[in-house]
Each structure stands twice: as structure tokens, then as C-alpha cells.
Write an enzyme that holds these catalytic residues in place. Structure first.
Site, PDB file in Angstrom:
ATOM      1  N   GLY A 121      90.550 -38.431  10.808  1.00 39.20           N
ATOM      2  CA  GLY A 121      88.898 -38.726  10.578  1.00 39.20           C
ATOM      3  C   GLY A 121      88.630 -39.307   9.508  1.00 39.20           C
ATOM      4  CE1 TYR A 137      88.042 -46.643   5.211  1.00 40.50           C
ATOM      5  CE2 TYR A 137      86.632 -46.696   3.244  1.00 40.50           C
ATOM      6  CZ  TYR A 137      87.502 -47.297   4.558  1.00 40.50           C
ATOM      7  OH  TYR A 137      88.093 -48.596   4.084  1.00 40.50           O
ATOM      8  CE  LYS A 189      76.661 -23.515   6.895  1.00 39.69           C
ATOM      9  NZ  LYS A 189      77.096 -24.364   6.141  1.00 39.69           N
ATOM     10  N   GLY A 212      85.695 -40.055   8.565  1.00 39.97           N
ATOM     11  CA  GLY A 212      84.353 -39.808   8.276  1.00 39.97           C
ATOM     12  C   GLY A 212      83.664 -40.066   6.608  1.00 39.97           C
ATOM     13  CG  HIS A 213      79.764 -39.368   5.694  1.00 41.27           C
ATOM     14  ND1 HIS A 213      79.724 -39.280   6.756  1.00 41.27           N
ATOM     15  CD2 HIS A 213      79.237 -40.812   5.566  1.00 41.27           C
ATOM     16  CE1 HIS A 213      78.340 -39.672   7.387  1.00 41.27           C
ATOM     17  NE2 HIS A 213      78.048 -40.580   6.044  1.00 41.27           N
ATOM     18  CB  VAL A 214      84.610 -36.243   3.420  1.00 43.13           C
ATOM     19  CG1 VAL A 214      86.517 -35.557   2.362  1.00 43.13           C
ATOM     20  CG2 VAL A 214      83.930 -35.366   3.303  1.00 43.13           C
TER      21      VAL A 214
HETATM   22  P1  NAD Z   1      82.017 -37.369   9.312  1.00 46.28           P
HETATM   23  O1  NAD Z   1      81.510 -36.463  10.242  1.00 46.28           O
HETATM   24  O2  NAD Z   1      81.185 -37.878   8.321  1.00 46.28           O
HETATM   25  O3  NAD Z   1      83.131 -37.605   9.711  1.00 46.28           O
HETATM   26  C1  NAD Z   1      84.151 -37.039  10.462  1.00 46.28           C
HETATM   27  C2  NAD Z   1      84.721 -37.814  11.248  1.00 46.28           C
HETATM   28  O4  NAD Z   1      85.710 -37.512  11.799  1.00 46.28           O
HETATM   29  C3  NAD Z   1      84.183 -38.885  11.977  1.00 46.28           C
HETATM   30  O5  NAD Z   1      84.516 -40.335  11.437  1.00 46.28           O
HETATM   31  C4  NAD Z   1      84.891 -38.442  13.621  1.00 46.28           C
HETATM   32  O6  NAD Z   1      84.715 -40.477  14.645  1.00 46.28           O
HETATM   33  C5  NAD Z   1      86.032 -38.251  13.079  1.00 46.28           C
HETATM   34  N1  NAD Z   1      86.307 -37.042  14.821  1.00 46.28           N
HETATM   35  C6  NAD Z   1      85.420 -36.539  14.988  1.00 46.28           C
HETATM   36  N2  NAD Z   1      87.060 -36.029  16.507  1.00 46.28           N
HETATM   37  C7  NAD Z   1      88.390 -36.852  15.901  1.00 46.28           C
HETATM   38  C8  NAD Z   1      89.188 -36.738  16.897  1.00 46.28           C
HETATM   39  N3  NAD Z   1      89.441 -35.347  17.323  1.00 46.28           N
HETATM   40  N4  NAD Z   1      90.087 -36.699  15.936  1.00 46.28           N
HETATM   41  C9  NAD Z   1      90.005 -37.936  14.672  1.00 46.28           C
HETATM   42  N5  NAD Z   1      88.905 -37.610  14.349  1.00 46.28           N
HETATM   43  C10 NAD Z   1      87.703 -37.436  15.202  1.00 46.28           C
HETATM   44  O7  NAD Z   1      82.036 -35.708   8.228  1.00 46.28           O
HETATM   45  P2  NAD Z   1      82.577 -36.076   7.338  1.00 46.28           P
HETATM   46  O8  NAD Z   1      80.701 -35.715   5.889  1.00 46.28           O
HETATM   47  O9  NAD Z   1      83.593 -36.540   6.770  1.00 46.28           O
HETATM   48  O10 NAD Z   1      82.900 -34.157   6.448  1.00 46.28           O
HETATM   49  C11 NAD Z   1      84.905 -33.705   7.245  1.00 46.28           C
HETATM   50  C12 NAD Z   1      84.655 -32.842   7.583  1.00 46.28           C
HETATM   51  O11 NAD Z   1      84.273 -32.005   6.218  1.00 46.28           O
HETATM   52  C13 NAD Z   1      83.863 -31.831   8.377  1.00 46.28           C
HETATM   53  O12 NAD Z   1      84.639 -30.686   8.837  1.00 46.28           O
HETATM   54  C14 NAD Z   1      83.381 -31.660   7.488  1.00 46.28           C
HETATM   55  O13 NAD Z   1      82.475 -30.051   7.902  1.00 46.28           O
HETATM   56  C15 NAD Z   1      83.929 -30.844   6.534  1.00 46.28           C
HETATM   57  N6  NAD Z   1      83.432 -30.893   5.312  1.00 46.28           N
HETATM   58  C16 NAD Z   1      82.532 -31.697   4.488  1.00 46.28           C
HETATM   59  C17 NAD Z   1      82.491 -32.119   3.180  1.00 46.28           C
HETATM   60  C18 NAD Z   1      80.816 -32.871   3.086  1.00 46.28           C
HETATM   61  O14 NAD Z   1      80.881 -33.508   1.608  1.00 46.28           O
HETATM   62  N7  NAD Z   1      80.395 -34.144   3.832  1.00 46.28           N
HETATM   63  C19 NAD Z   1      82.194 -31.461   2.210  1.00 46.28           C
HETATM   64  C20 NAD Z   1      82.766 -29.663   2.490  1.00 46.28           C
HETATM   65  C21 NAD Z   1      83.229 -30.090   4.114  1.00 46.28           C
END
Ligand code: NAD
Length: 347
Positions: free
Chosen positions: A176, A182, A79, A178-180
Site C-alpha cells: 500500500g 508512500y 467512534k 497511499g497517503h501513509v
Molecule cells: P490510503 O487510502 O491513502 O492508502 C491505501 C493504499 O492501499 C492505496 O494506495 C490503495 O490503492 C492501496 N491498496 C488497497 N488494497 C490493496 C491491496 N490489496 N494491496 C496493495 N495495496 C492496496 O490510506 P492511508 O491514509 O495511507 O492509510 C493506510 C492505512 O493506515 C489504512 O488502513 C488506515 O486505516 C491506516 N491509518 C491511517 C492513518 C492516517 O493518518 N492516514 C492513521 C492511522 C491508521
């Protein structure tokens, strides 16, 4: 570029780089290359100090070793972190400098995106080194693949807890969207589950209510709703002394990294008879999708690996039960076993 080596027990290489002309300061930690090149994202963050940045790089690099090991990937753990304001417009000189630091490790570390960096930033890094992953147009956005893996992890947990992996009629509370989160909600809706959702962003909640028929709750209420499964998909460290006693669910499975504030919170969940799917096993879809780019897998093969997260989770639950340990401990043991087998085979 000034490059200095930092000796850290248990880590193969740790280097710090600084470039007064560009204002760049960065650290790369390579935890293990036993299974393959140390692969992991570049986090761009306003750390309070060099020590805090180093601690974060070390913790995250080690986590990547375990994640790749459990996912059966021929990749190691690494990392990198860049210290500074990640909203800066002056990205060219910062990411070019980072690329030069990556290049000093000659392929022992492969840089990808992470918090505060984008595919466009990694493209800049790639002008200085070929040791990058996650470029636009290659593996693509990992989030849908991560969501698919979390969905299969959830099915496995349901199978283990209730004897059936059908999620129809089950209620899942998602923190949450977000990308994952939803995309996971869409999978769950298609599977016939009921959804309770929270997000600090109202627009995302409105979309889930309107399009997926979800029920909204506030960010503070999500921990205490009565549901079958809780899916943390926002922040880390949300399973802690304050939240675990509030939980009214039988299973926790989500995408967020580092969900347990502390290792002992895995035990606390076990004591409450809540089945916890270790985060780095459930959310491995992102690193698995990397196989398309780094290992030239075709998409279909990659997806079979993602779907195998189901079997990995069942295996973890069985070890935990047999050895009488929390599931996070069982996951660590399984990851360590695979590392040891490889290290011995290489001797
Ligand atoms: P993202 O930033 O797209 O989504 C995160 C969502 O959480 C956002 O919509 C944000 O508004 C919301 N949020 C923030 N604080 C909050 C709270 N207190 N209560 C409710 N919602 C809240 O991120 P993502 O890509 O969807 O990733 C989500 C999690 O999964 C992160 O922890 C990330 O590290 C982990 N992750 C993601 C991936 C990936 O492929 N994107 C892979 C492994 C792990």
C-alpha cells in the site's frame, strides 16, 4: 431527529439517530471518557444492517480508547458511523443531521474524519456542533505524521530484534503506497533501506519505482517476498492463517488498522519468531497530531510525542518478553494499566 439510547456493557454511551426527512441513520459509540472526551472518526459506509453498523462502531470506539491510552493522550475512545452510500452528493443534510446527533452528547464525543468522510464533511458537522476535530487548516492531514510514527516504530523494532535501529541496508516490503505508505517509503529511502512495494494502483507503484528506486511485486506476492520487515499500509485483517505462514521477514510494522484478523494471530506470529509491532501503537501519529487542535499543542511538542512511539514500542516488546505473551497482548495490558491508573486517581 429520533434518538434512542442503546445499553451496551462496557460502553459509557451508545446512541442511534434517525431522521426520515433527510434519510439520515447514524450511531455514536462512546467507549470510555476516563482519559478525556471520546474521540474518533466518523465512518460513512454501506452497512448491510443496523447490527453490522453497531458492531463496527463498538469495535472501533474501543480501539480508539486503547490507541489514545497507549499514546499518552488525554483523550478517550469513541467512534461514529453513518449508514449509507458514501459517494452521495447530498452531503449537507446527512452531515448536518450527524452534527445534531453529536451535539446530543454534549462533548462526550468529538467527531473527526474517517473512511468515507472528508474534512469538508466535518466542516458541515461543525455547523451543528463545536465538538469536532480534523477541520481543514487546523491539525491538517494526519498521514505524514502517522508515517513518521510508523518509521520510529520500525526503528524500535529493529533495535529490539537486531540491537541497532539503523535501517540502512535493510529490505522493507510495503503493502500500500497511499497517503501513509508512500511517505513511509520516502523516510525509508532516506534512511538507506531497500524497498519492495505493491499497490493495486499501478500509478502509485510506478512513482515509487521511478522516484524511490523501489522494486515492484504484485499484490499477491508481497506476503511471500524475502525481506527484513513487512509494512502493511493498506488493509486490515491481512495477518491471518493464509498469510502468516507465507511471511519471510523478521519484523512486521505498518500503518494499517486492525492488521490481525484475530487476537490469536498475534500468537501465530510469535510462534514463527516474527516480531509484531501492534498496529495501534505504531500508527498513533494521527491521533497524536490531533493534540494541535484539541489540546493547543505546538507542532514541535506534538512531534516529540510522535517520536516517543519508539519508546512505547520498546516498552511493549519488553513486557511481552517478560510476561511470555504476544506483543498485541502486551500492548493491551499497557493500555489497560494506564486507564486503571487514571480511573483510580479520579476516585
Ligand atoms: P490510503 O487510502 O491513502 O492508502 C491505501 C493504499 O492501499 C492505496 O494506495 C490503495 O490503492 C492501496 N491498496 C488497497 N488494497 C490493496 C491491496 N490489496 N494491496 C496493495 N495495496 C492496496 O490510506 P492511508 O491514509 O495511507 O492509510 C493506510 C492505512 O493506515 C489504512 O488502513 C488506515 O486505516 C491506516 N491509518 C491511517 C492513518 C492516517 O493518518 N492516514 C492513521 C492511522 C491508521
Amino acid at each position: 431527529m429520533n434518538v434512542s439510547e442503546i445499553q451496551v456493557d462496557g460502553y459509557e454511551r451508545v446512541v442511534a439517530g434517525s431522521e426520515p426527512e433527510s434519510g439520515y441513520r447514524g450511531i455514536i459509540a462512546v467507549h470510555s471518557t476516563v482519559l478525556g472526551p471520546g474521540t474518533g472518526g466518523t465512518r460513512f459506509w454501506n452497512y448491510a444492517s443496523q447490527d453490522e453498523a453497531l458492531r463496527d462502531a463498538l469495535r472501533l470506539a474501543r480501539g480508539m480508547t486503547y490507541k489514545s491510552s497507549l499514546a499518552g493522550m488525554p483523550l478517550g475512545g469513541g467512534k461514529s458511523v453513518i449508514l449509507g452510500d458514501n459517494r452521495t452528493k447530498d452531503r449537507e443534510k446527512i452531515f448536518r443531521a450527524h452534527g445534531r446527533l453529536v451535539e446530543t452528547l454534549k462533548g462526550k464525543y468529538i467527531a473527526a474524519e474517517d473512511v468515507g468522510t472528508s474534512p469538508a464533511d466535518i466542516e458541515i458537522v461543525s455547523r451543528e456542533t463545536r465538538h469536532v476535530g480534523g477541520l481543514a487548516g487546523k491539525s491538517g492531514d494526519p498521514s505524514p505524521v502517522t508515517a513518521r510514527g510508523v518509521f520510529h516504530a520500525m526503528r524500535a523494532a529493529a533495535k529490539y530484534r537486531w540491537g541497532s535501529d539503523r535501517l540502512s541496508g535493510k529490505t522493507v516490503a510495503i503493502q500500500g503506497l497511499g497517503h501513509v505508505g508512500y511517505t513511509l517509503a520516502e523516510h525509508l529511502r532516506d534512511a538507506g533501506a531497500n524497498l519492495i512495494v505493491s499497490d493495486v494502483d499501478d500509478e502509485k507503484v510506478n512513482r515509487a519505482v521511478e522516484k524511490l528506486g523501489a522494486t515492484r511485486v504484485s499484490s499477491s506476492e508481497i506476503f511471500a517476498v524475502t525481506a527484513d520487515i513487512f509494512a502493511p499500509c493498506a488493509l486490515g485483517a491481512i495477518l491471518n492463517d493464509q498469510t502468516i505462514p507465507q511471511l519471510r521477514v523478521q519484523i512486521v510494522v505498518g500503518a494499517a488498522n486492525n492488521q490481525l484478523l484475530d487476537e490469536r494471530h498475534g500468537d501465530l506470529l510469535k510462534k514463527r519468531n516474527i516480531l509484531y509491532a501492534p498496529d495501534y501503537a505504531a500508527n498513533a501519529g494521527g491521533i497524536i497530531s490531533f493534540g494541535i487542535e484539541c489540546l493547543h499543542w505546538d507542532r514541535e511538542f506534538m512531534l516529540t510525542k510522535v517520536d516517543a512511539i519508539y519508546d512505547t514500542l520498546l516498552h511493549i516488546f519488553e513486557i511481552a518478553e517478560r510476561e511470555g505473551v504476544a506483543t498485541n497482548v502486551a500492548a493491551d495490558r499497557l493500555a489497560e494499566e494506564r486507564l486503571q491508573q487514571h480511573a483510580q486517581a479520579a476516585d
